[in-house]
Design an enzyme around this catalytic site. Structure first.
Site, mmCIF file in Angstrom:
data_model
loop_
_atom_site.group_PDB
_atom_site.id
_atom_site.type_symbol
_atom_site.label_atom_id
_atom_site.label_comp_id
_atom_site.label_asym_id
_atom_site.label_seq_id
_atom_site.Cartn_x
_atom_site.Cartn_y
_atom_site.Cartn_z
ATOM 1 N N SER A 145 0.848 -1.182 0.000
ATOM 2 C CA SER A 145 0.000 0.000 0.000
ATOM 3 C C SER A 145 0.885 1.234 0.000
ATOM 4 O O SER A 145 2.092 1.156 0.242
ATOM 5 C CB SER A 145 -0.912 -0.020 1.239
ATOM 6 O OG SER A 145 -1.785 1.091 1.252
ATOM 7 N N CYS A 146 0.272 2.393 -0.279
ATOM 8 C CA CYS A 146 1.027 3.659 -0.266
ATOM 9 C C CYS A 146 0.014 4.790 -0.190
ATOM 10 O O CYS A 146 -1.036 4.647 0.430
ATOM 11 C CB CYS A 146 1.926 3.782 -1.497
ATOM 12 S SG CYS A 146 1.030 3.788 -3.065
ATOM 13 N N GLY A 147 0.298 5.923 -0.817
ATOM 14 C CA GLY A 147 -0.638 7.039 -0.798
ATOM 15 C C GLY A 147 -1.797 6.857 -1.752
ATOM 16 O O GLY A 147 -2.954 7.077 -1.393
#
Length: 283
Positions: free
Chosen positions: A238-240
């Site tokens: 996951s990330c932004g």
């Protein structure tokens, strides 16, 4: 374990294959406002000869209300075909600095059915620094057929993510910087809460490369070990907004890890809701 990722290729390797049948190059440059760079404008000013541009905001599902969501296989295939790219091509993807947005398109191509896909080490900045040719002329590729074979199990949805967190059934690797992960820094998108998902581990995307070049496999493994990620278990990245999460995916796949998926909505989805659990501070 091999010394280097099998998915990373050098500028010389690409230069030797330019303009050969069955070989395609994609400029996947995309940037955050803070970078003060415009990927599309830079591509128009100069790119690797024959490279086509992949606009991550346009080749997307715009119905989700989230940034650059994964498009349908049919739409993706049509866009690739219009760019002269088949699922049977050998494809090299690059961005400006080397490892920011290119891994996202590498991941998309692979889950849509292309198998021979690589990322350019050093990016376009490194390509130019090595003295390789650049052209501003826009290519006019002939339309070809891209036959999608969508690997849906490699994409994690919001509902699946909620179940994973509730059960603790999978490891979560978050590619955002430590400041955002810990809520010490605000999110760049307005109206979004800060922090991270319960149980997530922080693996900042910037840690996987140095001077635009991907780390060795031994160095990649050390990053996962330090973060407490067990490579024998399943992992969700996951990330932004689903872009730099693919850098972790690239690192996992480089180490032979295949039991992974990417949370496409990422923090843009999770952090913007008022019904999701959020943790602050270190993991």
């Amino acid at each position: 374990m091999s010394a280097e990722s099998r998915f990373i290729v050098s500028p010389d390797w690409v230069a030797e294959r330019l303009r050969t049948p069955g070989f395609a190059v994609i400029d996947a440059s995309w940037y955050l406002p803070a970078h003060n760079r415009d990927g599309k404008a830079e591509y128009a000013a100069g790119h690797i000869p024959g490279a086509v541009f992949f606009d991550q905001d346009e080749i997307a599902d715009k119905t989700t209300g989230l940034p650059h969501s994964l498009p349908s296989p049919e739409f993706f295939a049509a866009e690739m075909g219009r760019r002269g790219i088949s699922d049977r091509h050998t494809i090299v993807v690059y961005d400006g600095p080397g490892f920011f947005s290119a891994p996202r398109v590498w991941w998309m191509l692979r889950i849509m059915g292309a198998s021979d896909v690589y990322v350019l080490n050093g990016g376009f900045d490194g390509w130019k620094a090595d003295g390789h040719p650049v052209e501003a002329e826009l290519p006019k590729p002939e339309t070809v057929s891209f036959s999608p074979q969508f690997a849906g199990h490699r994409v994690t949805t919001f509902n699946a993510m909620r179940d994973i967190i509730a059960s603790g059934s999978r490891q979560i690797a978050d590619a955002r910087g430590a400041g955002r992960f810990e809520a010490a820094e605000p999110e760049p998108r307005p109206g979004m809460r800060a922090g991270h998902m319960p149980g997530a581990r922080n693996l900042p995307a910037t840690a996987f490369s140095k001077d635009g070049r991907f780390l060795s496999n031994a160095e990649l493994k050390a990053l996962f070990d330090e973060a407490g990620i067990d490579l024998n278990g399943s992992v969700v990245t996951s990330c932004g907004s689903g872009v730099t999460a693919a850098i972790i995916t690239l690192a996992l796949e480089s180490l032979g890890h295949q039991n992974n998926s990417l949370y496409d909505g990422s923090w843009s989805e999770w952090g913007s809701r008022d019904d999701t659990a959020i943790v602050t501070g270190k993991a």
